[in-house]
Motif scaffolding. Structure first.
Motif, PDB file in Angstrom:
ATOM      1  N   PHE A 207      61.850  12.972  43.326  1.00 27.62           N
ATOM      2  CA  PHE A 207      62.786  12.614  41.950  1.00 27.62           C
ATOM      3  C   PHE A 207      64.254  13.123  42.159  1.00 27.62           C
ATOM      4  O   PHE A 207      64.652  12.595  41.192  1.00 27.62           O
ATOM      5  CB  PHE A 207      62.044  13.388  40.787  1.00 27.62           C
ATOM      6  CG  PHE A 207      60.538  12.630  40.461  1.00 27.62           C
ATOM      7  CD1 PHE A 207      60.571  11.444  40.166  1.00 27.62           C
ATOM      8  CD2 PHE A 207      59.642  13.315  41.002  1.00 27.62           C
ATOM      9  CE1 PHE A 207      59.037  10.932  39.965  1.00 27.62           C
ATOM     10  CE2 PHE A 207      58.283  12.971  40.764  1.00 27.62           C
ATOM     11  CZ  PHE A 207      58.095  11.835  40.248  1.00 27.62           C
ATOM     12  N   GLY A 208      64.593  13.679  43.109  1.00 25.42           N
ATOM     13  CA  GLY A 208      66.009  14.128  43.129  1.00 25.42           C
ATOM     14  C   GLY A 208      66.611  14.828  42.009  1.00 25.42           C
ATOM     15  O   GLY A 208      65.923  15.899  41.375  1.00 25.42           O
ATOM     16  N   LEU A 209      67.732  14.372  41.636  1.00 26.99           N
ATOM     17  CA  LEU A 209      68.622  15.184  40.414  1.00 26.99           C
ATOM     18  C   LEU A 209      67.804  15.338  39.264  1.00 26.99           C
ATOM     19  O   LEU A 209      67.922  16.452  38.689  1.00 26.99           O
ATOM     20  CB  LEU A 209      69.817  14.385  40.276  1.00 26.99           C
ATOM     21  CG  LEU A 209      70.849  14.854  39.448  1.00 26.99           C
ATOM     22  CD1 LEU A 209      71.248  16.415  39.968  1.00 26.99           C
ATOM     23  CD2 LEU A 209      72.023  14.176  39.038  1.00 26.99           C
ATOM     24  N   PRO A 210      67.012  14.560  38.715  1.00 24.51           N
ATOM     25  CA  PRO A 210      66.218  14.932  37.526  1.00 24.51           C
ATOM     26  C   PRO A 210      65.404  16.051  37.745  1.00 24.51           C
ATOM     27  O   PRO A 210      65.178  16.979  36.646  1.00 24.51           O
ATOM     28  CB  PRO A 210      65.333  13.800  37.356  1.00 24.51           C
ATOM     29  CG  PRO A 210      66.172  12.519  37.957  1.00 24.51           C
ATOM     30  CD  PRO A 210      66.742  13.103  39.124  1.00 24.51           C
TER      31      PRO A 210
ATOM     32  N   VAL B 283      53.821   7.205  42.535  1.00 23.04           N
ATOM     33  CA  VAL B 283      54.791   7.844  42.059  1.00 23.04           C
ATOM     34  C   VAL B 283      54.446   9.240  41.212  1.00 23.04           C
ATOM     35  O   VAL B 283      55.143  10.225  41.508  1.00 23.04           O
ATOM     36  CB  VAL B 283      55.478   6.623  40.757  1.00 23.04           C
ATOM     37  CG1 VAL B 283      56.700   7.580  40.096  1.00 23.04           C
ATOM     38  CG2 VAL B 283      55.841   5.669  41.534  1.00 23.04           C
ATOM     39  N   VAL B 284      53.373   9.127  40.960  1.00 23.15           N
ATOM     40  CA  VAL B 284      52.577  10.444  40.213  1.00 23.15           C
ATOM     41  C   VAL B 284      51.799  11.009  41.222  1.00 23.15           C
ATOM     42  O   VAL B 284      50.748  10.438  41.598  1.00 23.15           O
ATOM     43  CB  VAL B 284      51.869   9.831  38.893  1.00 23.15           C
ATOM     44  CG1 VAL B 284      51.318  11.195  38.284  1.00 23.15           C
ATOM     45  CG2 VAL B 284      52.865   9.312  38.099  1.00 23.15           C
ATOM     46  N   ARG B 285      51.744  12.325  41.381  1.00 23.43           N
ATOM     47  CA  ARG B 285      51.013  13.013  42.471  1.00 23.43           C
ATOM     48  C   ARG B 285      49.463  13.300  42.010  1.00 23.43           C
ATOM     49  O   ARG B 285      48.872  13.332  42.589  1.00 23.43           O
ATOM     50  CB  ARG B 285      51.923  14.318  42.681  1.00 23.43           C
ATOM     51  CG  ARG B 285      51.143  15.213  43.698  1.00 23.43           C
ATOM     52  CD  ARG B 285      51.909  16.348  43.959  1.00 23.43           C
ATOM     53  NE  ARG B 285      51.075  17.385  45.235  1.00 23.43           N
ATOM     54  CZ  ARG B 285      51.767  18.133  45.774  1.00 23.43           C
ATOM     55  NH1 ARG B 285      53.127  18.378  45.715  1.00 23.43           N
ATOM     56  NH2 ARG B 285      50.920  18.923  46.464  1.00 23.43           N
ATOM     57  N   ASP B 286      49.745  13.592  40.621  1.00 21.17           N
ATOM     58  CA  ASP B 286      48.393  14.046  40.269  1.00 21.17           C
ATOM     59  C   ASP B 286      48.347  13.874  38.693  1.00 21.17           C
ATOM     60  O   ASP B 286      49.119  13.686  38.147  1.00 21.17           O
ATOM     61  CB  ASP B 286      47.677  15.424  40.595  1.00 21.17           C
ATOM     62  CG  ASP B 286      48.952  16.485  40.413  1.00 21.17           C
ATOM     63  OD1 ASP B 286      49.418  16.642  39.319  1.00 21.17           O
ATOM     64  OD2 ASP B 286      49.008  17.348  41.401  1.00 21.17           O
TER      65      ASP B 286
END
Length: 362
Positions: free
Chosen positions: A112-115, A205-208
């Motif tokens: 997600f980088g900067l966020p 996109v969502v890990r879990d």
């Protein structure tokens, strides 16, 4: 009677400068050495914050006492290392947060980088017990329009990186950078809820399931509905009010479900606008009326919430507490108003932080 538990995230700061300190690992280690905190305190995304979780409580007086005790214990552990804790949902002073380096948070930083880097924000999550996933999803569907009011009451993050954001809850704007955060449409059944979660995870996109950051969700660990819209509250009594209203919303929604009352069909898009308005205005100006989705003075919307959950509050013995706490909050102001008043009086964000350190344990 439904039990209620609260999770609060706190900032670790230097008591003199008010600047956040990356000391969570040391504070948690100190708590562990003293034989306290193993089942209460946890690390969070950044090393400048820590979290505690209360035990499930039936009485709001017991919940309030535990919140105060946990805050004081956290403060004692931080003070032993030359620091302080403060219940602020964002740091008023500029900060470059330090990500806690475990495998989960490293994955988030990479994806997600900067966020991920800027998410030094502190929330208050309320868990309310439910009898089943089916009841839980029925509750989620029916209390959606009312959650924005909890955001307005708890708003406690007007400053961001040394500037006034012009929001009462800027934390929520930062939090909504996550692609999986925010309000939801009506699910209709537990099967559809779980299918939605599975589909989100399947995107990669969502890990879990732990990263499903809906405004309210089924807890993956407990038989509860978890309401996640509130800023961490500056004052413990505001946290208790939010918890009492959350339980009232859950009980009211469950009763509506059993009576065959259909949920209001407002879209997630409309609800996002309502929660934005609550974050922007807090308890001043207008909020969006949950029934009509039209602007209405904040005081009227807040009292509409009290009316909506009035029967449940009375049955839980919380009615007097809730009405008194709302009256107190309207007079004193939420955390955002208190912070701005200190800033207007002193012209110093450092003074804002140090004043709020005192309010945290009041």
């Amino acid at each position: 009677m439904r039990t209620v538990g609260v999770e609060e995230e706190l900032l670790l700061v230097d008591p003199e400068s008010g600047e956040p300190q990356a000391r969570a690992a040391a504070v948690l280690a100190r708590a562990a050495r003293e034989g306290a905190g193993q089942d209460v305190f946890e690390k969070e995304l950044h090393d400048e914050q820590m979290e505690f979780a209360t035990h499930p409580q039936s009485a709001m007086t017991d919940l309030g006492a535990e919140i105060v005790r946990c805050r004081r214990d956290a403060a004692r552990h931080a003070e032993g290392l030359g620091g302080a804790v403060v219940a602020l949902a964002t740091s008023p002073l500029p900060v470059s947060p330090t990500i806690t380096m475990n495998s989960r948070y490293r994955w988030m930083a990479r994806e997600f980088g900067l966020p991920t880097q800027v998410q030094l924000v502190c929330g208050c999550h309320v868990h309310v017990s439910v009898e089943s996933d089916e009841e839980g999803v029925a509750v989620l569907d029916r209390m959606r329009p009312w959650l924005s009011i909890l955001r307005a009451l708890s708003a406690n993050s007007p400053f961001w990186q040394g500037r006034d954001s012009l929001y009462a809850s800027y934390r929520s704007q930062v939090w909504d950078m996550w692609p999986m955060a925010g309000p939801t449409d009506v699910f209709g059944s537990a099967e559809r809820y779980h299918r939605c979660v599975e589909n989100l995870i399947a995107t990669g996109v969502v890990r879990d399931e732990g990263m499903i950051y809906f405004d309210a969700r089924l807890s993956q660990r407990y038989p509860t509905v978890e309401i996640r819209v509130a800023d961490v509250c500056l004052h413990p009594d505001t946290a208790v009010l939010v918890a009492a209203l959350a339980r009232g919303l859950v009980e009211t929604a469950a009763r509506e479900w059993r009576a065959g009352v259909e949920p209001l069909g407002h879209s997630a898009g409309l609800l996002r606008l309502a929660t934005w308005r609550a974050a922007r205005s807090g308890m001043s100006e207008n909020l969006v009326d949950p029934s009509t989705m039209r602007p209405r003075p904040a005081a009227e919307v807040i009292h509409a919430l009290l009316d909506h959950v009035g029967e449940a509050l009375a049955d839980h013995g919380d009615a007097d507490l809730a009405h008194a706490a709302v009256a107190e909050l309207m007079g004193r102001g939420n955390g955002a108003r208190v912070q701005r008043e200190v800033m207007e009086r002193t012209g110093s964000l450092r003074e804002v932080v140090t004043a709020c350190v005192r309010h945290t344990q009041a």
